[in-house]
Design an enzyme around this catalytic site. Structure first.
Site, PDB file in Angstrom:
ATOM      1  N   LEU A  87      -8.195   3.569  13.202  1.00  0.00           N
ATOM      2  CA  LEU A  87      -7.947   2.936  11.909  1.00  0.00           C
ATOM      3  C   LEU A  87      -6.577   2.297  11.827  1.00  0.00           C
ATOM      4  O   LEU A  87      -5.617   2.803  12.404  1.00  0.00           O
ATOM      5  CB  LEU A  87      -8.018   3.984  10.790  1.00  0.00           C
ATOM      6  N   CYS A  88      -6.516   1.250  11.043  1.00  0.00           N
ATOM      7  CA  CYS A  88      -5.242   0.644  10.663  1.00  0.00           C
ATOM      8  C   CYS A  88      -5.019   1.064   9.208  1.00  0.00           C
ATOM      9  O   CYS A  88      -5.553   0.456   8.281  1.00  0.00           O
ATOM     10  CB  CYS A  88      -5.318  -0.875  10.805  1.00  0.00           C
TER      11      CYS A  88
END
EC number: 2.3.2.23
Length: 185
Positions: A87-88
């Site tokens: 994830l960012c």
């Protein structure tokens, strides 16, 4: 021997078990407190609604001073999720705080499903469709939701509800046998 990070993870697990936020669940693997399996249910009124998305959280001894590594095991089509499932998300990077616990991490990820940030894309195609062709974006996300129902990707064995009391007792016994107790965050 129980370490400060393991003590904190035990506390996180107790909190998540007794007061779980809606639409998320998580537990440590039966044989490794430092690896957790989690499920996030797609938020209502979003293209992710009705999805069942599996994740794995990997902690190291620096937790809670440093965030865990979080990765979707379920296939995702989202502007802020890389092809490998990572994830960012700012709280897992530069905005991390030791006050965040597992429930807060999972809730933040669920919120990200509700409100993607196309300006900080991990998946350029998803971000572009989100901004420019919502109909196609929704179609692709709904395909991901349907795939989540069929997802039989094996997750490591988690602590089952029936085993929770036994695991907690074992964890507390480990804590009780450890060296002198010190206060920790």
């Amino acid at each position: 021997m129980s370490t400060p990070s393991k003590k904190r993870l035990i506390r996180d697990f107790k909190r998540l078990s007794t007061d779980p936020p809606g639409g998320i669940s998580g537990a440590p693997c039966a044989d490794n407190l430092m690896i957790w399996n989690a499920v996030i249910f797609g938020p209502a009124d979003t293209p992710f609604e009705d999805g069942t998305f599996k994740l794995v959280l990997t902690f190291d001894e620096s937790y809670p001073n440093k965030p865990p590594t979080v990765k979707f095991l379920s296939k995702m089509f989202h502007p802020n999720v890389y092809a490998n499932g990572e994830l960012c998300l700012d709280i897992l990077q530069n905005r991390w705080s030791p006050t965040y616990d597992v429930a807060a991490i999972l809730t933040s990820i669920q919120s990200l499903l509700h409100d993607p940030n196309p300006n900080s894309p991990a998946n350029a195609e998803a971000a572009s469709l989100y901004r420019e062709n919502m109909k196609e974006y929704v179609r692709r996300v709904k395909a991901t939701v349907e795939a989540s129902w069929l997802d039989d990707g094996e997750m490591p064995e988690s602590i089952e509800e029936d085993d929770e009391a036994e695991a907690e007792a074992e964890a507390e016994a480990t804590v009780d046998r450890s060296a002198p107790q010190t206060a920790s965050a």
